[in-house]
Design a protein around this motif. Structure first.
Motif, PDB file in Angstrom:
ATOM      1  N   GLY A  18      15.416 -24.077  -6.303  1.00  0.00           N
ATOM      2  CA  GLY A  18      15.947 -23.138  -5.303  1.00  0.00           C
ATOM      3  C   GLY A  18      14.818 -22.430  -4.562  1.00  0.00           C
ATOM      4  N   LEU A  19      13.782 -22.047  -5.302  1.00  0.00           N
ATOM      5  CA  LEU A  19      12.617 -21.381  -4.683  1.00  0.00           C
ATOM      6  C   LEU A  19      11.936 -22.319  -3.679  1.00  0.00           C
ATOM      7  N   PHE A  20      11.719 -23.571  -4.086  1.00  0.00           N
ATOM      8  CA  PHE A  20      11.040 -24.526  -3.189  1.00  0.00           C
ATOM      9  C   PHE A  20      11.913 -24.822  -1.955  1.00  0.00           C
ATOM     10  N   THR A 126      17.198 -17.952  -7.873  1.00  0.00           N
ATOM     11  CA  THR A 126      18.331 -18.862  -7.944  1.00  0.00           C
ATOM     12  C   THR A 126      18.898 -18.825  -9.358  1.00  0.00           C
ATOM     13  N   GLY A 127      20.104 -18.314  -9.498  1.00  0.00           N
ATOM     14  CA  GLY A 127      20.782 -18.292 -10.796  1.00  0.00           C
ATOM     15  C   GLY A 127      20.008 -17.485 -11.826  1.00  0.00           C
ATOM     16  N   ASN A 128      20.369 -17.699 -13.077  1.00  0.00           N
ATOM     17  CA  ASN A 128      19.704 -16.962 -14.157  1.00  0.00           C
ATOM     18  C   ASN A 128      18.690 -17.824 -14.877  1.00  0.00           C
ATOM     19  N   SER A 130      15.524 -19.408 -16.389  1.00  0.00           N
ATOM     20  CA  SER A 130      14.223 -18.846 -16.751  1.00  0.00           C
ATOM     21  C   SER A 130      13.533 -19.803 -17.716  1.00  0.00           C
ATOM     22  N   SER A 131      12.277 -20.088 -17.434  1.00  0.00           N
ATOM     23  CA  SER A 131      11.514 -21.008 -18.303  1.00  0.00           C
ATOM     24  C   SER A 131      11.438 -20.450 -19.718  1.00  0.00           C
ATOM     25  N   THR A 132      11.240 -19.147 -19.833  1.00  0.00           N
ATOM     26  CA  THR A 132      11.135 -18.540 -21.162  1.00  0.00           C
ATOM     27  C   THR A 132      12.425 -18.751 -21.946  1.00  0.00           C
ATOM     28  N   ALA A 133      13.571 -18.537 -21.279  1.00  0.00           N
ATOM     29  CA  ALA A 133      14.865 -18.715 -21.959  1.00  0.00           C
ATOM     30  C   ALA A 133      15.055 -20.172 -22.365  1.00  0.00           C
TER      31      ALA A 133
HETATM   32  N1  CTP Z   1      12.067 -18.196  -9.799  1.00  0.00           N
HETATM   33  C1  CTP Z   1      13.226 -18.216  -9.010  1.00  0.00           C
HETATM   34  N2  CTP Z   1      14.468 -18.333  -9.620  1.00  0.00           N
HETATM   35  C2  CTP Z   1      14.557 -18.425 -10.967  1.00  0.00           C
HETATM   36  C3  CTP Z   1      13.381 -18.415 -11.767  1.00  0.00           C
HETATM   37  C4  CTP Z   1      12.139 -18.306 -11.137  1.00  0.00           C
HETATM   38  O1  CTP Z   1      13.151 -18.115  -7.785  1.00  0.00           O
HETATM   39  N3  CTP Z   1      15.765 -18.521 -11.533  1.00  0.00           N
HETATM   40  C5  CTP Z   1      10.752 -18.047  -9.153  1.00  0.00           C
HETATM   41  C6  CTP Z   1       9.973 -16.811  -9.615  1.00  0.00           C
HETATM   42  O2  CTP Z   1      10.458 -15.650  -8.994  1.00  0.00           O
HETATM   43  C7  CTP Z   1       8.558 -17.179  -9.176  1.00  0.00           C
HETATM   44  C8  CTP Z   1       8.535 -18.713  -9.391  1.00  0.00           C
HETATM   45  O3  CTP Z   1       9.908 -19.113  -9.509  1.00  0.00           O
HETATM   46  O4  CTP Z   1       8.387 -16.914  -7.790  1.00  0.00           O
HETATM   47  C9  CTP Z   1       7.752 -19.133 -10.605  1.00  0.00           C
HETATM   48  O5  CTP Z   1       8.284 -18.446 -11.678  1.00  0.00           O
HETATM   49  P1  CTP Z   1       7.952 -18.768 -13.185  1.00  0.00           P
HETATM   50  O6  CTP Z   1       7.469 -17.513 -13.831  1.00  0.00           O
HETATM   51  O7  CTP Z   1       7.136 -19.978 -13.336  1.00  0.00           O
HETATM   52  O8  CTP Z   1       9.430 -19.146 -13.713  1.00  0.00           O
HETATM   53  P2  CTP Z   1      10.387 -18.350 -14.654  1.00  0.00           P
HETATM   54  O9  CTP Z   1      11.529 -19.236 -15.004  1.00  0.00           O
HETATM   55  O10 CTP Z   1      10.735 -17.011 -14.057  1.00  0.00           O
HETATM   56  O11 CTP Z   1       9.449 -18.166 -15.945  1.00  0.00           O
HETATM   57  P3  CTP Z   1       9.505 -17.074 -17.091  1.00  0.00           P
HETATM   58  O12 CTP Z   1      10.892 -17.101 -17.677  1.00  0.00           O
HETATM   59  O13 CTP Z   1       8.447 -17.506 -18.070  1.00  0.00           O
HETATM   60  O14 CTP Z   1       9.172 -15.759 -16.434  1.00  0.00           O
END
Ligand code: CTP
Length: 140
Positions: A18-20, A126-128, A130-133
């Motif tokens: 979604g970001l890209f 975009t959505g919820n 998260s890489s950490t989750a």
């Molecule tokens: N990002 C986004 N939408 C999401 C998750 C991330 O637009 N659902 C964006 C972040 O805001 C950032 C980019 O992706 O501009 C890279 O984020 P990154 O920290 O690599 O991803 P996260 O999933 O947010 O990682 P973490 O959970 O470790 O914070």
């Protein structure tokens, strides 16, 4: 409008896509450049290396049609040099960073961005996703 976005992208997910997509919309026919945090940079602020090594994170992002180019982000003081070298019109980041100090994270100031004519643009996450989750779920 040349667009730069920066991040770790440790396990690519729909939020990143979604970001890209948003970067591509802002860039139009111009370039979308993604600066991917190196393993050393991630380790320096997270205390541990990413799950997926830099070469693999970069390779996945490089295959995306929305992205023109992937460059390494070595972090720290090298970030302003990288940004100046890429010379984007717009620097894009997800709006989760709006409440945190993003400029400090990328070692810049608003004044410095202004001097380079770079606009900082927070876009909706975009959505919820998260890489950490995802990683915590994967390892149980
Ligand atoms: N990002 C986004 N939408 C999401 C998750 C991330 O637009 N659902 C964006 C972040 O805001 C950032 C980019 O992706 O501009 C890279 O984020 P990154 O920290 O690599 O991803 P996260 O999933 O947010 O990682 P973490 O959970 O470790 O914070």
């Amino acid at each position: 409008m040349r667009v730069l976005t920066m991040g770790t992208f440790d396990t690519i997910h729909a939020g990143h896509i979604g970001l890209f997509n948003q970067c591509r919309r802002l860039a139009g026919d111009s370039e979308v450049i993604v600066a991917v945090n190196t393993d050393e940079f991630v380790t320096s602020y997270k205390g541990k290396p990413p799950l997926v090594p830099y070469a693999s994170r970069a390779a996945v992002i490089q295959t995306l049609r929305t992205v023109n180019r992937v460059v390494p982000n070595y972090g720290g003081w090298q970030q302003p040099l990288l940004i100046a070298q890429v010379a984007p019109d717009i620097l894009v980041v997800g709006d989760d960073w709006a409440a945190k100090n993003y400029l400090e994270q990328i070692n810049t100031t608003q004044q410095w961005l202004d001097s380079k004519n770079i606009q900082l643009c927070y876009v909706p996450r975009t959505g919820n996703w998260s890489s950490t989750a995802i990683k915590s779920h994967a390892v149980g």
